[in-house]
Motif scaffolding. Structure first.
Motif, PDB file in Angstrom:
ATOM      1  N   LEU A 124       0.723  -1.321  -0.058  1.00 59.53           N
ATOM      2  CA  LEU A 124       0.255   0.316   0.375  1.00 59.53           C
ATOM      3  C   LEU A 124       0.874   1.068  -0.045  1.00 59.53           C
ATOM      4  N   PHE A 125       0.989   1.605  -1.045  1.00 52.89           N
ATOM      5  CA  PHE A 125       1.725   2.960  -1.726  1.00 52.89           C
ATOM      6  C   PHE A 125       0.647   4.099  -1.171  1.00 52.89           C
ATOM      7  N   ASP A 126       1.650   5.261  -0.334  1.00 52.31           N
ATOM      8  CA  ASP A 126       1.005   6.215   0.290  1.00 52.31           C
ATOM      9  C   ASP A 126       2.096   7.371   0.263  1.00 52.31           C
ATOM     10  N   GLY A 127       1.891   8.727  -0.330  1.00 50.07           N
ATOM     11  CA  GLY A 127       2.637   9.341  -0.224  1.00 50.07           C
ATOM     12  C   GLY A 127       3.710   8.890  -1.028  1.00 50.07           C
ATOM     13  N   PHE A 128       3.922   8.023  -2.359  1.00 53.69           N
ATOM     14  CA  PHE A 128       5.076   7.881  -3.102  1.00 53.69           C
ATOM     15  C   PHE A 128       3.467   6.889  -4.099  1.00 53.69           C
ATOM     16  N   PRO A 129       4.295   7.330  -5.445  1.00 53.35           N
ATOM     17  CA  PRO A 129       5.016   8.342  -6.271  1.00 53.35           C
ATOM     18  C   PRO A 129       4.111   9.576  -6.115  1.00 53.35           C
ATOM     19  N   ARG A 130       5.521  10.773  -5.933  1.00 54.58           N
ATOM     20  CA  ARG A 130       4.589  11.953  -5.589  1.00 54.58           C
ATOM     21  C   ARG A 130       5.394  13.009  -7.265  1.00 54.58           C
ATOM     22  N   THR A 131       5.929  12.017  -8.056  1.00 52.56           N
ATOM     23  CA  THR A 131       6.235  13.092  -9.322  1.00 52.56           C
ATOM     24  C   THR A 131       6.006  11.870 -10.794  1.00 52.56           C
ATOM     25  N   LEU A 132       6.059  12.572 -11.442  1.00 51.38           N
ATOM     26  CA  LEU A 132       5.826  11.276 -13.036  1.00 51.38           C
ATOM     27  C   LEU A 132       7.013  10.507 -13.107  1.00 51.38           C
ATOM     28  N   ALA A 133       8.231  11.106 -12.672  1.00 57.41           N
ATOM     29  CA  ALA A 133       9.425  10.157 -12.567  1.00 57.41           C
ATOM     30  C   ALA A 133       9.335   9.033 -12.006  1.00 57.41           C
ATOM     31  N   GLN A 134       9.101   8.913 -10.604  1.00 55.61           N
ATOM     32  CA  GLN A 134       8.650   8.061  -9.200  1.00 55.61           C
ATOM     33  C   GLN A 134       7.434   7.507 -10.269  1.00 55.61           C
ATOM     34  N   ALA A 135       6.728   8.186 -10.555  1.00 54.92           N
ATOM     35  CA  ALA A 135       5.651   6.666 -11.321  1.00 54.92           C
ATOM     36  C   ALA A 135       6.077   6.107 -12.538  1.00 54.92           C
ATOM     37  N   ILE A 136       7.273   6.677 -13.407  1.00 56.22           N
ATOM     38  CA  ILE A 136       7.541   6.005 -14.569  1.00 56.22           C
ATOM     39  C   ILE A 136       8.392   4.857 -14.020  1.00 56.22           C
ATOM     40  N   GLU A 137       9.508   4.938 -12.650  1.00 53.26           N
ATOM     41  CA  GLU A 137      10.327   4.403 -12.442  1.00 53.26           C
ATOM     42  C   GLU A 137       9.264   3.151 -11.694  1.00 53.26           C
ATOM     43  N   LEU A 138       8.281   3.529 -10.819  1.00 48.18           N
ATOM     44  CA  LEU A 138       7.618   2.595  -9.943  1.00 48.18           C
ATOM     45  C   LEU A 138       6.733   1.350 -11.117  1.00 48.18           C
ATOM     46  N   ASP A 139       6.263   1.580 -11.659  1.00 51.38           N
ATOM     47  CA  ASP A 139       5.868   0.870 -13.085  1.00 51.38           C
ATOM     48  C   ASP A 139       6.899  -0.114 -13.664  1.00 51.38           C
ATOM     49  N   ASP A 140       7.728   1.034 -13.994  1.00 49.20           N
ATOM     50  CA  ASP A 140       9.233  -0.477 -14.316  1.00 49.20           C
ATOM     51  C   ASP A 140       9.629  -1.510 -13.305  1.00 49.20           C
ATOM     52  N   PHE A 141      10.118  -1.163 -12.432  1.00 47.81           N
ATOM     53  CA  PHE A 141      10.541  -1.312 -11.298  1.00 47.81           C
ATOM     54  C   PHE A 141       9.448  -2.816 -10.737  1.00 47.81           C
ATOM     55  N   LEU A 142       7.665  -2.120 -10.612  1.00 47.05           N
ATOM     56  CA  LEU A 142       7.233  -3.593 -10.514  1.00 47.05           C
ATOM     57  C   LEU A 142       7.133  -4.552 -11.268  1.00 47.05           C
ATOM     58  N   SER A 143       6.856  -4.047 -12.588  1.00 47.07           N
ATOM     59  CA  SER A 143       7.048  -4.700 -13.848  1.00 47.07           C
ATOM     60  C   SER A 143       7.944  -6.169 -14.519  1.00 47.07           C
ATOM     61  N   ASN A 144       8.848  -5.339 -13.758  1.00 40.78           N
ATOM     62  CA  ASN A 144      10.652  -6.248 -13.881  1.00 40.78           C
ATOM     63  C   ASN A 144      10.259  -7.988 -13.248  1.00 40.78           C
ATOM     64  N   LYS A 145       9.404  -7.052 -11.671  1.00 36.42           N
ATOM     65  CA  LYS A 145       9.085  -8.474 -10.751  1.00 36.42           C
ATOM     66  C   LYS A 145       7.543  -9.091 -11.159  1.00 36.42           C
ATOM     67  N   LYS A 146       6.890  -8.463 -12.336  1.00 35.66           N
ATOM     68  CA  LYS A 146       6.136  -9.350 -13.437  1.00 35.66           C
ATOM     69  C   LYS A 146       4.359  -9.043 -11.966  1.00 35.66           C
ATOM     70  N   TRP A 147       4.251  -7.504 -11.211  1.00 36.51           N
ATOM     71  CA  TRP A 147       3.732  -6.904 -10.637  1.00 36.51           C
ATOM     72  C   TRP A 147       3.342  -6.051 -11.160  1.00 36.51           C
ATOM     73  N   ASN A 148       2.419  -5.317 -10.982  1.00 29.97           N
ATOM     74  CA  ASN A 148       1.943  -3.932 -11.102  1.00 29.97           C
ATOM     75  C   ASN A 148       1.016  -3.436 -10.039  1.00 29.97           C
ATOM     76  N   ILE A 149       0.475  -1.697  -9.974  1.00 26.64           N
ATOM     77  CA  ILE A 149      -0.317  -0.949  -9.430  1.00 26.64           C
ATOM     78  C   ILE A 149      -2.281  -1.718 -10.205  1.00 26.64           C
ATOM     79  N   ALA A 150      -2.269  -2.069  -9.123  1.00 30.22           N
ATOM     80  CA  ALA A 150      -3.527  -2.528  -9.620  1.00 30.22           C
ATOM     81  C   ALA A 150      -4.954  -1.506  -9.217  1.00 30.22           C
ATOM     82  N   ALA A 151      -4.800  -0.069  -8.796  1.00 34.03           N
ATOM     83  CA  ALA A 151      -5.626   0.994  -8.579  1.00 34.03           C
ATOM     84  C   ALA A 151      -4.125   2.251  -7.530  1.00 34.03           C
ATOM     85  N   THR A 152      -4.844   3.635  -7.919  1.00 35.58           N
ATOM     86  CA  THR A 152      -4.659   4.275  -7.865  1.00 35.58           C
ATOM     87  C   THR A 152      -5.677   5.123  -7.110  1.00 35.58           C
TER      88      THR A 152
END
Ligand code: AMP
Length: 190
Positions: free
Chosen positions: A83-111
C-alpha cells in the motif's frame, strides 16, 4: 499480490486510512513521509539529507526517494501486496515504479484518490501540527508551499493513472469509517 497507491493532497487522510486498509487486506504499508521521518529521528545520513527538503516543504529528490522505496520493497518480496502512501509524487517516480514492478511481473492495481477541498485540508493540517510535532505542519506558508509542490509535480499523475484506467477518485470528506468503506468498495471490485 495486489498493489494499491493511496493518492491525495497533504492532509487528505492517507495515513489514517492506510492503518485500516493494511490490516483488512494484509498489505505492507509504505509511507515515504513516515520512512523519512523515521530516518530523521534516528539521525541517519538519509534523514539528514531529507530534512533539508522536508523542512521547507519541498519534495525530496527523486533519485533518493526512489532508491529508498525500492530497497524496502526488495527486502519484503514475500509481502501479499503493498500500500503505497505518499509515493509516487512525481511523474519520474510513477514511471520508475511501473518499471520496477513490471520487472517483478507485478503492477499497480489501482490508484485511489482521497479528494477534499484545499482550505479544509490546510486547516486540518494546522490542527494536526498542534500535536504531531511535525514542523512542516505548523507554518501556513510551508503548508501552502507543499500544496504548490503537489499542484506542480504530483497532480499530473492523475492523468497518468487515468490513461491506464487505474484512477479511482473518492470523496475524502466524512467519518473515518465512511471513507474506509468507500475505499474498500473500490478494492473489493477490482
Ligand atoms: P508526507 O508525510 O507524505 O506528507 O510527506 C512529508 C514530506 O516528506 C513531503 O513534504 C516531502 O518533503 C517528503 N516526501 C514524502 N514522500 C515523498 C515523495 N514520494 N517524493 C518526494 N518527497 C517526499
Amino acid at each position: 499480490m495486489i498493489n494499491i497507491v493511496l493518492f491525495g493532497k497533504p492532509g487528505a487522510g492517507k495515513g489514517t486510512q492506510a492503518e485500516f486498509l493494511k490490516q483488512k487486506y494484509n498489505l505492507m504499508h509504505l509511507s515515504t513521509g513516515d520512512i523519512f521521518r523515521f530516518n530523521i529521528k534516528n539521525n541517519t545520513e538519509l534523514g539528514q539529507l531529507a530534512k533539508q527538503y522536508m523542512d521547507k516543504g519541498d519534495l525530496v529528490p527523486d533519485a533518493v526517494t526512489i532508491k529508498m522505496l525500492e530497497d524496502i520493497v526488495n527486502k519484503n518480496l514475500n509481502s501479499a501486496g503493498f500500500l503505497f502512501d505518499g509515493f509516487p509524487r512525481t511523474l519520474a517516480q510513477a514511471i520508475e515504479l511501473d518499471d520496477f514492478l513490471s520487472n517483478k511481473k507485478w503492477n499497480i492495481a489501482a490508484t485511489i484518490a482521497l479528494e477534499a477541498n484545499d482550505e479544509i485540508l490546510i486547516n486540518r493540517i494546522l490542527e494536526r501540527g498542534k500535536t504531531s510535532g511535525r514542523t512542516d505542519d505548523q507554518d501556513e506558508e510551508k503548508i501552502r508551499h507543499r500544496y504548490q509542490e503537489y499542484n506542480e509535480k504530483t497532480a499530473p499523475l492523475i492523468e497518468y493513472y487515468k490513461e491506464q484506467n487505474k484512477f479511482y477518485p473518492i470523496n475524502g470528506i466524512g467519518s473515518i469509517a465512511e471513507i474506509t468503506e468507500r475505499l474498500s468498495n473500490v478494492i473489493d471490485n477490482l
